[in-house]
Every structure is written in C-alpha cells, then in structure tokens.
Design an enzyme around this catalytic site. Structure first.
Site, PDB file in Angstrom:
ATOM      1  N   LYS A 204       0.860  -1.189   0.000  1.00  0.00           N
ATOM      2  CA  LYS A 204       0.000   0.000   0.000  1.00  0.00           C
ATOM      3  C   LYS A 204       0.894   1.237   0.000  1.00  0.00           C
ATOM      4  O   LYS A 204       1.719   1.429   0.904  1.00  0.00           O
ATOM      5  CB  LYS A 204      -0.907  -0.006   1.223  1.00  0.00           C
ATOM      6  N   ARG A 214     -10.761   9.909   1.784  1.00  0.00           N
ATOM      7  CA  ARG A 214     -10.640  10.573   3.090  1.00  0.00           C
ATOM      8  C   ARG A 214     -11.802  11.543   3.303  1.00  0.00           C
ATOM      9  O   ARG A 214     -12.255  11.721   4.437  1.00  0.00           O
ATOM     10  CB  ARG A 214      -9.270  11.244   3.212  1.00  0.00           C
ATOM     11  N   LYS A 227       1.220  10.028   5.640  1.00  0.00           N
ATOM     12  CA  LYS A 227       1.327   8.630   6.084  1.00  0.00           C
ATOM     13  C   LYS A 227       2.617   7.974   5.590  1.00  0.00           C
ATOM     14  O   LYS A 227       2.712   6.751   5.510  1.00  0.00           O
ATOM     15  CB  LYS A 227       0.091   7.855   5.616  1.00  0.00           C
ATOM     16  N   LYS A 258      -2.143  -1.469  -3.867  1.00  0.00           N
ATOM     17  CA  LYS A 258      -3.013  -0.297  -3.782  1.00  0.00           C
ATOM     18  C   LYS A 258      -2.185   0.974  -3.844  1.00  0.00           C
ATOM     19  O   LYS A 258      -1.182   1.061  -3.124  1.00  0.00           O
ATOM     20  CB  LYS A 258      -3.768  -0.368  -2.454  1.00  0.00           C
ATOM     21  N   SER A 284     -10.235   5.587  -4.678  1.00  0.00           N
ATOM     22  CA  SER A 284     -11.171   6.699  -4.852  1.00  0.00           C
ATOM     23  C   SER A 284     -10.695   7.718  -5.884  1.00  0.00           C
ATOM     24  O   SER A 284     -11.497   8.217  -6.682  1.00  0.00           O
ATOM     25  CB  SER A 284     -11.404   7.372  -3.504  1.00  0.00           C
ATOM     26  N   TYR A 323     -15.278   0.842  -6.798  1.00  0.00           N
ATOM     27  CA  TYR A 323     -16.556   1.513  -6.549  1.00  0.00           C
ATOM     28  C   TYR A 323     -17.497   1.356  -7.743  1.00  0.00           C
ATOM     29  O   TYR A 323     -18.681   1.633  -7.637  1.00  0.00           O
ATOM     30  CB  TYR A 323     -16.313   3.002  -6.245  1.00  0.00           C
TER      31      TYR A 323
HETATM   32  N1  LIG Z   1      -6.741   2.803   6.250  1.00  0.00           N
HETATM   33  C1  LIG Z   1      -7.320   3.728   5.486  1.00  0.00           C
HETATM   34  C2  LIG Z   1      -7.705   3.417   4.091  1.00  0.00           C
HETATM   35  N2  LIG Z   1      -8.326   2.277   3.674  1.00  0.00           N
HETATM   36  C3  LIG Z   1      -8.600   2.428   2.302  1.00  0.00           C
HETATM   37  C4  LIG Z   1      -8.110   3.676   1.896  1.00  0.00           C
HETATM   38  C5  LIG Z   1      -8.167   4.301   0.547  1.00  0.00           C
HETATM   39  C6  LIG Z   1      -9.231   3.816  -0.386  1.00  0.00           C
HETATM   40  C7  LIG Z   1      -9.523   4.710  -1.521  1.00  0.00           C
HETATM   41  O1  LIG Z   1      -8.875   5.771  -1.734  1.00  0.00           O
HETATM   42  O2  LIG Z   1     -10.454   4.387  -2.275  1.00  0.00           O
HETATM   43  C8  LIG Z   1      -7.530   4.290   3.001  1.00  0.00           C
HETATM   44  C9  LIG Z   1      -6.981   5.659   2.952  1.00  0.00           C
HETATM   45  C10 LIG Z   1      -5.683   5.969   3.541  1.00  0.00           C
HETATM   46  O3  LIG Z   1      -4.804   5.107   3.695  1.00  0.00           O
HETATM   47  O4  LIG Z   1      -5.521   7.130   3.882  1.00  0.00           O
END
Ligand SMILES: NCc1[nH]cc(CCC(=O)O)c1CC(=O)O
Length: 334
Positions: A204, A214, A227, A258, A284, A323
């Site tokens: 990730k 978010r 992060k 991801k 997203s 989605y």
């Molecule tokens: N643990 C948080 C989490 N779980 C899934 C997503 C992102 C999913 C998306 O953007 O569709 C995130 C965001 C992040 O790490 O800030």
C-alpha cells in the site's frame, strides 16, 4: 520458462486476421472480466434510511445500516461475491486511544452483523486500521508525533477479533504496520476464528489518489501530516515484493496492491513471483478521475471503466476492489 511466439514472415502471418470480427476477437481474448472478480467497497454512516452523496465520488453515497443491507442484497442479486465496509465517523467519535475501533457494537461491526444475517452467502470484508477512530486521522496510535508500531498492532488485533466476532469473512488490514499479519493470524486461530481469511493490503503506497476516500470517511480534516512513515514510497517496487513475501509467510491468504492502475507493474510482479490470490484496489482518486472526465464529456466513461478493469486482469489480478462494482456487474449481466 517464457514462451517464444513463432510467427512466419509476412504475408504468411497477418496478425490482423484474428482481429477482423467480434467473433474472432472473442475467440482469441486472453483475459476476461467477470462479476466474480469484484469486491464492492461501501461507505456506511449512523442514522436511518438515509444516503449522503460524496461530492468527490459521483455516484457513491454513504449509507445508513438499513440502506447498506439493501446494497448487500443488490450485490448478491448481481452476483458480486463480496462487499467491503468502511465507516464514516464524526470528529466526536475519534479519540487518541481509538477505543471505538474494537468496540463490538461500533457501526462497522453492527453493519457486518446485519448484512451477515440478511445475506449470509455474501462475503463481507472489513477494514483494519485506526484512522476512522483516531483523533489525528492516522492508521496507528500516535505518541509524541510518532506512529508507534507495536502498540498499534495490539490495538489492531483487538479490532480484528471484534470484526471476526461480528461475522467478517475477510479481514482487510490496511494499516501497513510491521508484524500485524502474524499477530492477527495467531489471535484468530487462538479465538476459534480459524476460517476467517486475511486479505492483506501488503503493498500500500503513500498515495495522493486516496483524497476522495478521506472525504468519504470524514478523515480529510483530521489527518495531521502524511502517512509516509508507514505507507510505501511510490518510487519502490522491490520493497513491495518483500512486503508480500513477509505477509504471506505470516499467514495472509490473499494480498493486495493499492492504488491500482498506476501500480499495475507491481500487480504483475507480485502475481508472477508468488502466484497467491492477488487483488488490486482501484482507489477513490482513480474513480474520481474516470467519473470526473466522464461527466465533462472528455472520455466515454463506461468504456474507460471497463477498459481500466480489464487492465487489472491482464496484469494478473484475481480480483479488484472497485466503486464501479454494481455498475460493472449490471453491464456484464446484461
Ligand atoms: N486505512 C485507510 C484506508 N483504507 C482504504 C483507503 C483508501 C481507499 C480509496 O482511496 O479508495 C484508506 C486511505 C488511507 O490510507 O488514507
């Protein structure tokens, strides 16, 4: 051993011969996208019979529990095998110790239980990370500005067990702490949840493509800093392979890359190297780009949606969190 394709010199070989008609193209198609490949992420919120559209994700809404159950039935009717639940939390529900994360009756666990009893055949995936419950928006516990690893893992294990007890079929750790997969697997075995699967968000990345998510979970305002001390540097690929190897050796059943489309090279390498069930999350921001350009008439949204998902199959993915899932399923079923 890689194949060595043999082609006679032109004109004996004319590669266009097999592209001439739809029937011929269908016969030689190397990959296929099916509803079985889809995991549908849904956002849930407190309340009753209500839905709040997410402006940066056209077509996606946060749903109250009762509406989430309706969505789950829709998924089942469309043949979508799994939904993934993400809770929206108000600032007032967020604390420094993140205790709501492992409360048996927090929103996510109530929704899981409700869907499990209404649609038992649907697989339910849950998200393990502290960000919806954390006052500072991080996935881990923060002490003096540092995201502390081991204390976070203890919290994530409690969260995992609460989700398993609520009826989750697939636990999705998206936190990127070290050692969490082994700790979760051990705890699940010890507590009688030996059949609960772990789909690890192994590779990730610290990505700007998560922006609309978010907004959707109410974390945009909360997040202090970034992060990057736990999510991966987009410059790295070898590290992704080490993370996947590590998670599989700790007991992950499935692994994820991801974001999706910008990281297809990672998907392919992970699948080739390990052969494990491999998933990508079309996140997203990817969704927002496709629907945003579509709304402007700059691309054919439906065609780009289908092409983007086929790309994941071509890259070796067994499935995709997207989605678009219900829309794609409707098209594939038509
Ligand atoms: N643990 C948080 C989490 N779980 C899934 C997503 C992102 C999913 C998306 O953007 O569709 C995130 C965001 C992040 O790490 O800030």
């Amino acid at each position: 051993m890689p194949l060595t394709p043999i082609t006679a010199p032109f004109p004996a070989t004319r590669l266009r011969r097999l592209r001439r008609t739809a029937a011929l193209r269908g016969l030689v198609a190397e990959n296929v996208l099916s509803v079985n490949d889809l995991i549908w992420p849904i956002f849930v919120m407190e309340g009753e019979n209500d839905a709040h559209p997410i402006p940066s994700m056209p077509g996606v809404s946060r749903l109250t529990l009762d509406r989430a159950v309706v969505a789950a039935k829709e998924a089942r009717d469309l043949g979508i095998p799994a939904v993934c639940i993400f809770p929206y939390t108000q600032a007032s529900a967020r604390t420094e110790d993140c205790a709501l994360a492992w409360s048996p009756d927090n929103l996510s666990n109530r929704v899981t239980a409700a869907i499990k009893s209404a649609v038992p055949e649907l697989a339910i995936m849950t998200d393990v990370a502290l960000d919806p419950y954390n006052a500072n928006g991080h996935d881990g516990i923060v002490r003096d500005g540092v995201i502390v690893n081991d204390e976070t893992v203890d919290a994530l294990v409690k969260m995992t067990l609460a989700q398993a007890a609520a009826g989750a079929d697939i636990i999705g750790p998206s936190d990127m702490m070290d050692g969490r997969i082994g700790a979760m697997r051990h705890a699940l075995e010890a507590d009688g949840f030996q059949d609960v699967a772990i789909l690890s968000y192994s590779a990730k990345y610290a990505s700007a493509f998560y922006g609309p998510f978010r907004d959707a979970v109410g974390a945009s305002g909360a997040l202090v800093g970034d992060k990057k001390t736990y999510q991966m540097n987009p410059a790295n690929a070898e590290e992704a392979l080490r993370l996947v190897a590590r998670d599989l050796s700790e007991g992950a059943d499935m692994v994820m890359v991801k974001p999706g489309l910008p990281y297809l090279d990672i998907c392919r390498r992970v699948k080739d190297q390990f052969g494990a069930p491999t998933y990508a999350y079309q996140v997203s921001g990817e969704y927002a780009m496709i629907t945003g350009a579509g709304a402007n008439g700059w691309i054919n949204e439906e065609q780009v949606m289908m092409e983007s998902l086929m790309a994941f199959k071509r890259a070796g993915c067994d499935g995709i969190l997207t989605y678009f899932a219900p829309r794609v399923a409707r098209l594939l079923n038509a």
